[in-house]
Each structure stands twice: as structure tokens, then as C-alpha cells.
Design a protein around this motif. Structure first.
Motif, mmCIF file in Angstrom:
data_model
loop_
_atom_site.group_PDB
_atom_site.id
_atom_site.type_symbol
_atom_site.label_atom_id
_atom_site.label_comp_id
_atom_site.label_asym_id
_atom_site.label_seq_id
_atom_site.Cartn_x
_atom_site.Cartn_y
_atom_site.Cartn_z
ATOM 1 N N VAL A 5 0.831 -1.206 0.000
ATOM 2 C CA VAL A 5 0.000 0.000 0.000
ATOM 3 C C VAL A 5 0.863 1.253 0.000
ATOM 4 C CG1 VAL A 5 -1.669 1.352 1.329
ATOM 5 C CG2 VAL A 5 -1.954 -1.124 1.104
ATOM 6 N N LYS A 6 1.881 1.252 0.845
ATOM 7 C CA LYS A 6 2.752 2.432 0.919
ATOM 8 C C LYS A 6 3.493 2.648 -0.390
ATOM 9 C CE LYS A 6 4.721 3.634 4.778
ATOM 10 N NZ LYS A 6 5.517 3.708 6.014
ATOM 11 N N LYS A 7 3.914 1.542 -0.980
ATOM 12 C CA LYS A 7 4.603 1.649 -2.264
ATOM 13 C C LYS A 7 3.677 2.223 -3.328
ATOM 14 C CE LYS A 7 7.315 -1.044 -5.567
ATOM 15 N NZ LYS A 7 7.818 -2.394 -5.920
ATOM 16 N N ALA A 8 2.441 1.750 -3.337
ATOM 17 C CA ALA A 8 1.473 2.243 -4.326
ATOM 18 C C ALA A 8 1.163 3.717 -4.130
ATOM 19 C CB ALA A 8 0.192 1.418 -4.241
ATOM 20 N N LEU A 9 1.140 4.140 -2.873
ATOM 21 C CA LEU A 9 0.815 5.543 -2.579
ATOM 22 C C LEU A 9 2.030 6.462 -2.650
ATOM 23 C CD1 LEU A 9 -1.666 5.124 0.413
ATOM 24 C CD2 LEU A 9 -2.213 5.639 -1.979
#
Length: 977
Positions: free
Chosen positions: A109-113
Motif C-alpha cells: 500500500v505504501k509503495k502504491a501511494l
């Protein structure tokens, strides 16, 4: 963004922080001050309930939802029975909550955001290496993240065990949790008993009120009495707590009314899902509390590494809260954005994450027609866009080169929000959206607003500075300083901000300079309207404006190199200041003012000019010297003007000065007369009176000659047009003519190498005045000469020479007086025109000499013997002008004496020959018509031995009988006038 934070109890780092024994009190969470320009999109609940109460309710739902998905019932272990070796037993029945947190893998999730890993991930990785360290469950972490105390957590789980025991296999979404919790506990279940119990009961009742009465998912039926009954129960509970317990009458009544309201459906059937927490905005407020747990309690701007697992848990609450993926995306967007703003806007990763999530929201918005979602979407994006645009409409006050990267994210946030809102409105109302570029339009407005504000700030700062200093900064006008400031502003805009904004607006720099151009143009227009004359300040401002405009246009052109229209749209927004044209107009006004003053001076002072040769040693008119000085000063002042177009305007100046000088020259020669003014009218043709040797003059009667002679040489007569005064006028014209050449050289030196067309115009400098000077000199020289001969010396030449006896009235008196006039001329007239004046005097003398011989009237008579005297007198006259080689050149004397020398031989020709010659010439000129009678030849004034009138006049003045008889017989001419 400034914010206040209440000091919170720090929770131990990573696995250790979850192992620490928690106190009986709930962890205090930070409190953020809501920014004034950031409005919550979820609205108000309309009840007095704290975020802490909402958070506890949300936690209850989360634990309940996780419990309902497990295969085994929750097993409760009291706090006293827990040991450090078996913390996971508290959540035995929830595999999802029991998962270990020992992994250090990066969050998807953090990577995507676009969120970077926090420091806690590294610390946890280091701590996991210790053999004595053990893993922590997701459930334990969530409890700490949501600031729920262990006592509260234990009570919740105990209640859920009791509920589960009584309703085996029942799904959580079919229950009304607050109702179930109210039934399970009494005051004795709370440490602080009555006070804490009452607060807990009020919270649950308020949640029921919010979910079932204030914000129901299914609209209330006005005919239904259940809402009224529930309000009465809740109202009475405020006065006296409800008696809880499974079999209490009050609980039975509460359960009845709550379930009737919660189990309603849209189609009127009995639903198997209880709608008690899925009404907007209660569900979003509760979900917001859950999403807040994604932020590390120890690093308020950092999203926890376990966000993937946490969000997976939160999904289990979606059926209860009525949340779907689209609403989740929208709420999570708001949470990320809100945290960025309320924590001082220091963590740019949160802004980037908001942007990335907004892209997903845009996709969602295109695929749904849900009115509730559209309402939440509009409210959320309006709040975000309002915040963004407040900064972007004056972005120069917020961003600089140090934080310019965050500006890109803010622009993206504002622009994308606006775009989604426009599309959503068009979609909802089935409108065909106009083919407009929302991003470009919004950025265009940001640029124009920010640059206008920046301009006003610059202007106000300068005005304030001048007011405080009570003097101009370095004596430079305000608008000149402002022009420099705006130029610097434009270049900084191009370097810092335009590269960012160009991603949304291809002409970002062009729009910025067009805005500045317009702002400065408005100020310049007012300034120009107030300028009535050319001043140093006006020139300085106009030159500064011209330079500013060139800078702005250069930026616009460079910015538009690759644009579709080549930047024409921007350039059209920049109507030229025409500063140079204003300068030209002011300079022309300056020239006109100077020249008008000079002309007034000329008219005023020429009336006082006396043309006195004694006024100065050079014998020039003082007025002329002053006029030339004024012109010289004007030229000097003109070339000292700090303007860039001297070569363009100098022809205008020269033309004006030329006309002024022409006016002066015309005044000089005005009224001075000409040749015709002084040459007497020829008397009628007559023949001499033979025998009367003295005519009207007697030998003894020449007293008038001495009287007139006494006035010769008087240079101080009252007349402004006396011979000395005429000489001064001639010298003055020559002085002007010479100075014109000096002026021309000076102008050329100032201009250097002007362009060819300017050079051509300069070649005609002072054309009118130079021509007027030449014409005036010629006129005045001739007028002076004929005035001397025919007016001043008429008594000794026209009225005296050869009157009566030829031998006694010779040319000597004339020569004596003429010599004195020649002396006056020689000492007064400028040496470059002296020869011209004397030559004209000689011509006038020769003309008068011939007139005496050919038109001297009946008192003059010449015999053949007189011819010797006449020729000798003429030689005396020519010798006077030759002056033994010191006078006029012999070739000039020969040239102008030729006519006289051609006529003189007729005076020693016998009468018969003259008569025959006259007849022959007359017949030859007039033809056969003259054979019967010789006509009287007209007077042509072109004296010549071959001209009939000349021959006839010689015969008229021949003193013998033959001539008298011929004239009597042929023409019957009288002897007297």
C-alpha cells in the motif's frame, strides 16, 4: 500549519511498545486544531459525542467484525491471568488478529501511494533479531494504535463472548452492537462503577440516536411511532440511567424499538442486516476513526508499515458500516490529506499519497452514479480544492525554490479535484460537458491571481517605503523602481514556478508575464495621463517601462516556441505600452514649447533692436547672437535628454528651429526695400534745351550740395534702415548662415553614424533658413547699394552730375561722398559678404551713371566734345572701385562696366551717323511697317548701342541743331517737361 497537540503517553517502540504493561487509563491521543480553511467533508453528527467515544465504538465494531469472521468463539482471559509468555491468547479466535508482526517487508500500500518506509520498520527489523524478542499480533497493535486501554479491550471482548454464547452462529451485521453491549453490562462491571458506567451507557445511546434517528440509512417513515419512542427512552436515560440486564423491562422496550428501526429495508421487507451504523455521515465518522489508526502513534506524520494488514482488518467492518472500495478510497484520501494539513504540512509524502489516491478516486467517480457517493465526493473534493486553491491563488506567498516540489503536488491536488468535480456534475445532471481544459483553466487562474497579488505587494511596499523615507529612493521615481522589481519578479517566476505549472498550462510563463504586463500597464496609463511635459522623472519611468516590456515579451516569446499558436494568444493580451511613442510625443511637445518661446522672444526683441553697428565690435545684432545662443542651448539640452531616439527626433527639432530662424531672417530683411524701391521713375522722353548750359542749376547755386554732403558718414541716424543699419543686418545674416554650418557639424557629431534615411533628412537641415539667409543677403546687399547711390547720394549723382555745364558738374563730388560710404561698408559688413555689397554699389553707380546720360531730363545736354569728359569721369568711377588693385578684382569691374563702355562711344559719334544708325536699327527691329513713319521705340531699360531706345535717348541729349530738327520732325518731342 500551526497545530496544538496535547502531550501524549508515548507507546513503546515496535514489538516492545506492544509488550509494555498498559495502565488502566486510556492513552491520550494528540488533539489537532482544525485549520480555518479546511472544512470536514463529512459534516456534523448533530449530537454531543467526542472523537474518543466514536473511536471506542469503531474499535468495538472492528473487534466484533473480526470475531464474526473467525471459526472459533472468542475466549476471554482476564488481565490478571495474562502473562508475558502468552499475550496472543487474548485473541485466540481471530486468526487475522493473531498474525505475527515480525516481517520487515515493505508495504504494498505504501509503495502504491508513494510513501517511504518509516524509521520504525528499521527499528523493528533490528529488534526482531534479538532472541528474547517475540512477535506482536495485529490485534494488539490495533488496540494501541486506536488508544484503547487494556481494561476497555477486555470489557469489549468479555461482552462479545457473552453475546456469542447466547447467539451462536449469528453474524455481526445482524446485530446492533450498542444494544447488545447495553444488555451485557451493569455498573459493577466498571472500575469507577456508576460514573464510568453512566458515561458508557450514554455513549451507546448516542450512537443509537445518531444511527437510527439522526442519520438512518433507510429514511424514517413519518407514520412510524418507533422513532418517537426511541427518543423518549434516550431522553429519560439522561435523567436516570436505564436498568440494563437481559430481563429488565426497560431493556426489552429498548430492544423492541431499536430492532424495529434497525431491521427496516428500502422495499419495506424485514432485512437480515441491521442498519444502525451504515447511515451517512455516522458511518464515515466511525470509519475515519479506524483509518486514523494507520498513523504511527509515535510518529504522527508516518503511516505504519503494517498498513496492509490493518486495512485488511478494516474491510471486515464494511458490511456493518456500509462501506465499499470507492468510499474507502475517498475516506482514506481525506485522512491522508487531513493529516498532512493538520501536522504543519511538513510531510510531503502524505501530499504525494493524497495525489496518488486521488487518481484512484477519479477512476471511481467515472464508474458510479450513486447519489450518496457523489454527495460525499463533492463535499470531500470541494474541501480539498478549497484548501489547495487558497494556496495556489497566491502561491508565491506559500512556495519558493526550497519547497517547490510540494507545490507540484498541491497543484495536482487542486486541478484534479476541480476536474473530477466538473465531470461529476456533468455526469449527475446528464449534461454534455463543454470541451474545455479544466486543468489549464484552473492553473491559468492560479497564475493570474498570484501574480496580481505579487504585483500589488511590490507596489504597496514601494509606496510604504517612500512614505516612510519622505523622499524618493535614490531619487528614482516609484514606477521606475517598480518596473525593475517586476522584471525581476517575471524572471524568478519563469525560473522557479513556470516549469512546475507548465505541466498543466503550456504557456504558464507567458500568462504570468501577460498578467504583470497588464498590472504595470494600468499604473503606467495613469502616470502618462498625469504627465503634461517632458521631465527627467517621466523619461526615467518611460524608459524603465520600455525595458520591462521588452523583458516580458522576450519571456512570452521564448515560452511559446513550441506552442500551437506560437504564443499569439498571450501576445494579444499584451497591448504595447508604446513608451517610445509617449516619449516621442513628449519630446515633440518639449521641442514645440522651446521653439514657441524662441519665436515669442524673437518677436518681442526684434521690436527693440536698433541694428547699431557700435553694439559690438563684430557689428552683429545682439538679438541674433542671443537667438543663436538659445538655439545652441536647445540643441545641447536635446542631446542631453536620456532618450534612445535622438536620431529619429532630431529632424523634427531641426525643422522647428529652421522655421524659427527663417522667421527671424524674414524679420531682418522686412521693410529694408529693394532695387526698385530706390531707382527713380524715368522721366518722359524729351529733347534738351539747346543754349541753356546750366539747366535748373546755376554755377553759383550749389549750396544744397554742401548741406547734403555734411550728412555723409553719419552712422547714427534715427532710421532703422540707414546704410550702417543695413550693413549690420547683412552681417547678421552672414553670421547666422555660418552658424548653421556649425550646428550641422555638431548634430552629426552627436549622432555618430545615423541610418541612411536619417542621414538624408539631416542633409536638408536648416534648408529654409539657409535659403532665406542667402536670399536676404542678396536682397539687402542690393538694397544697400541702391540706397547709397540713388537715395543717400542722389544730390551729387542723379540730381547733380552734368546738370547745366558738363565741365563744371563732374563726378568728383559723387566719388568723394561714395568713398565715405564705401568706408562705412568696409568697416561694418562681414568680410565674407563685403565684396558682394561693394560690387552691388558699383553696379548701382554704373546704373545711375547711365540713367544720368540716357534719362537725365531736359536739363542735361551733351556735345561731341563732352564725350571726353564723360569717358574720363567713368574711368574715375571704375578706378575708385579698383583702388589701385586693393578694391574689386578687375574682371568683376570689367564684367559690370561692359554695358556703360558699350554705350559711351555713342557720345563721340556725329549726329548724322547716329540718326542713320537709329533709322537702320529701328527698321531692322520693327520691319517694313516703319518705312513711312518711324515709330517711337519703347523704353526697355536694356541699354545697348544696337537698341533703338538707347540711340534715340543719345540723340535727345545731343546739343546740336541736326538732332533737334530730327526729333522735332520725327517725333515732335518737347524741349521742356
Amino acid at each position: 500549519m500551526a497545530h496544538n497537540m496535547v502531550k501524549k503517553e508515548r507507546v513503546g517502540g515496535n514489538s516492545r511498545k506492544y509488550q509494555r504493561e498498559q495502565s488502566q487509563t486510556e492513552t491520550v491521543m494528540p488533539v489537532y486544531t482544525q485549520p480555518q480553511d479546511l472544512v470536514s467533508p463529512f459534516g456534523q453528527l448533530g449530537i454531543d459525542i467526542s472523537d474518543s467515544d466514536l473511536r471506542e465504538t469503531a474499535y468495538e465494531i472492528l473487534v466484533g467484525a473480526c470475531r464474526s469472521t473467525g471459526g472459533k468463539p472468542l475466549t476471554y482471559i482476564s488481565q490478571s491471568e495474562k502473562t508475558d509468555r502468552a499475550p496472543a491468547a487474548t485473541l485466540m479466535a481471530s486468526p487475522s488478529l493473531q498474525r505475527s508482526l515480525t516481517s520487515t517487508a515493505a508495504s504494498r500500500v505504501k509503495k502504491a501511494l508513494g510513501l517511504k518506509s518509516s524509521a520504525s520498520l528499521k527499528r523493528r527489523g533490528e529488534e526482531s533479531e534479538g532472541k528474547s524478542k517475540r512477535s506482536v499480533t495485529v490485534g494488539e497493535m490495533m488496540r494501541v494504535q486506536m488508544r484503547v486501554s487494556e481494561q476497555t479491550d477486555s470489557r469489549i471482548r468479555r461482552a462479545l463472548l457473552r453475546v456469542a454464547a447466547g447467539q451462536l452462529g449469528r453474524r455481526m451485521e445482524t446485530m446492533v452492537l450498542p444494544l447488545e453491549f447495553l444488555q451485557q453490562f451493569k455498573a459493577s462491571d466498571f472500575p469507577n462503577q456508576q460514573q464510568e458506567f453512566e458515561a458508557w451507557q450514554r455513549r451507546n445511546l448516542k450512537i443509537l440516536e445518531a444511527g437510527l434517528l439522526l442519520h438512518p440509512c433507510v429514511p424514517l417513515d413519518k407514520t412510524d411511532s418507533a422513532p418517537k419512542r426511541l427518543r423518549m427512552i434516550i431522553q429519560s436515560s439522561l435523567e436516570k440511567p436505564i436498568e440494563t440486564g437481559k430481563n429488565s423491562e426497560s431493556m426489552q422496550a429498548l430492544r423492541s424499538v431499536v430492532m424495529s428501526l434497525a431491521c427496516r429495508s428500502f422495499d419495506g421487507s424485514v432485512s437480515d442486516t441491521c442498519h444502525w451504523a451504515d447511515g451517512y455521515p455516522l458511518n464515515l465518522k466511525l470509519y475515519q476513526m479506524l483509518l486514523e489508526s494507520c498513523f504511527d502513534v509515535n510518529e504522527e506524520t508516518s503511516v505504519i508499515e503494517e498498513v496492509d494488514e490493518v486495512l485488511e482488518l478494516m474491510k471486515k467492518t464494511w458490511p456493518i458500516l456500509g462501506i465499499n472500495q470507492m468510499l474507502h478510497n475517498l475516506c482514506f484520501l481525506w485522512i491522508l490529506f487531513h493529516r498532512f494539513v493538520t501536522t504543519g504540512e511538513v510531510e510531503s509524502d502524505l501530499l504525494l499519497a493524497s495525489n496518488n489516491l486521488l487518481v484512484e478516486v477519479e477512476k471511481d467517480a467515472r464508474t458510479t452514479v450513486d447519489s450518496v457517493y457523489s454527495k460525499i465526493l463533492s463535499s470531500t473534493l470541494s474541501s480539498i480544492m478549497g484548501w489547495a486553491e487558497k494556496r495556489l491563488l497566491s502561491y508565491r506567498d506559500i512556495f519558493d525554490s526550497d519547497n517547490i516540489e510540494s507545490m507540484q503536488n498541491v497543484v495536482s491536488l487542486g486541478v484534479l479535484s476541480a476536474k473530477i468535480l466538473v465531470e461529476d456534475i456533468s455526469h449527475n445532471y446528464h449534461k454534455k460537458r463543454k470541451d474545455t481544459d479544466v486543468a489549464r483553466d484552473r492553473v491559468d487562474s492560479y497564475i493570474r491571481s498570484s501574480l496580481r497579488k505579487a504585483f500589488v505587494q511590490k507596489l504597496e511596499k514601494l509606496k510604504s517605503s517612500q512614505r516612510s523615507s519622505k523622499s524618493k529612493k535614490n531619487n528614482i521615481p516609484l514606477l521606475a523602481i517598480l518596473a525593475q522589481d517586476i522584471s525581476e519578479l517575471a524572471f524568478s517566476e519563469k525560473a522557479v514556478y513556470s516549469p512546475v505549472l507548465k505541466g498543466w498550462h503550456p504557456l504558464a510563463a507567458g500568462v504570468s508575464v501577460a498578467t504583470l504586463h497588464s498590472c504595470y500597464g494600468n499604473e503606467l496609463k495613469q502616470f502618462v495621463a498625469s504627465v503634461s511635459e517632458l521631465t527627467p522623472d517621466a523619461l526615467q519611468v518611460l524608459k524603465a517601462a520600455d525595458k520591462l516590456e521588452k523583458d516580458l515579451v522576450q519571456i512570452a516569446v521564448e515560452d511559446a516556441v513550441n506552442s500551437d499558436d506560437g504564443g499569439k494568444s498571450v501576445i494579444r493580451e499584451m497591448p504595447p505600452y508604446e513608451a517610445e511613442a509617449v516619449i516621442v510625443t513628449l519630446v515633440k511637445d518639449w521641442i514645440k514649447t522651446r521653439v514657441d518661446r524662441l519665436k515669442e522672444w524673437i518677436d518681442r526683441n526684434l521690436q527693440l533692436e536698433v541694428w547699431d553697428p557700435q553694439a559690438n565690435k563684430e557689428h552683429f545684432a545682439p538679438s541674433a547672437i542671443e537667438v543663436l545662443r538659445i538655439i545652441d542651448d536647445t540643441l545641447e539640452a536635446f542631446f542631453l535628454l536620456p532618450i534612445p531616439m535622438h536620431s529619429v527626433l532630431v529632424p523634427d527639432l531641426m525643422k522647428a528651429l529652421d522655421r524659427c530662424l527663417q522667421h527671424y531672417v524674414s524679420k531682418i530683411k522686412s521693410g529694408c526695400g529693394s532695387r526698385s524701391s530706390f531707382v527713380p521713375t524715368l522721366p518722359p522722353m524729351t529733347r534738351c534745351s539747346t543754349g541753356s548750359k546750366f539747366g535748373v542749376f546755376k554755377k553759383k547755386d550749389k549750396s544744397h550740395l554742401t548741406q547734403r554732403k555734411s550728412q555723409v558718414g553719419n552712422t547714427n541716424g534715427d532710421s532703422l534702415f540707414g546704410v550702417p543699419q543695413l550693413c549690420v543686418r547683412i552681417s547678421t545674416l552672414q553670421l547666422i548662415r555660418l552658424e548653421l554650418g556649425v550646428f550641422k557639424k555638431r548634430i552629426v557629431a552627436h549622432l555618430g553614424n545615423p541610418e541612411s534615411d536619417i542621414a538624408d533628412r539631416l542633409g536638408k537641415m536648416f534648408e529654409l533658413s539657409e535659403s532665406a539667409c542667402i536670399e536676404g543677403i542678396l536682397q539687402l546687399c542690393e538694397a544697400t547699394a541702391y540706397k547709397v547711390v540713388f537715395h543717400e547720394l542722389t544730390h551729387v549723382l542723379w540730381d547733380g552730375l552734368y546738370m547745366g555745364e558738363v565741365s563744371t558738374s563732374r563726378i568728383e563730388p559723387f566719388l568723394q561722398e561714395l568713398e565715405q560710404y564705401l568706408e562705412v561698408i568696409s568697416t561694418t559688413v562681414h568680410d565674407r559678404v563685403r565684396t558682394r555689397v561693394i560690387t552691388d554699389v558699383m553696379k548701382a553707380s554704373f546704373d545711375c551713371f547711365l540713367l544720368v546720360l540716357l534719362a537725365g531730363g531736359p536739363s542735361r545736354a551733351f556735345t561731341l566734345q563732352d564725350s571726353v569728359i564723360i569717358e574720363e569721369d567713368f574711368k574715375f568711377l571704375t578706378d575708385l572701385f579698383w583702388s589701385n588693385g586693393d578694391g574689386l578684382p578687375s574682371e568683376i569691374i570689367d564684367k559690370f562696366s561692359k554695358v556703360v563702355k558699350n554705350v559711351l562711344p555713342l557720345y563721340h559719334t556725329d549726329t548724322e551717323s547716329l540718326i542713320e544708325q537709329f533709322k537702320h536699327v529701328t527698321l531692322e527691329n520693327l520691319g517694313s511697317s516703319a518705312k513711312s513713319r518711324l515709330p517711337l521705340p519703347p523704353t526697355s531699360g536694356q541699354w545697348s548701342p544696337n537698341e533703338p531706345n538707347t540711340l534715340l535717348r543719345v540723340l535727345c541729349y545731343r546739343d546740336d541743331e541736326a538732332a533737334a530738327k530730327f526729333l522735332k520732325k520725327t517725333y515732335n518731342l518737347p524741349k521742356k517737361l
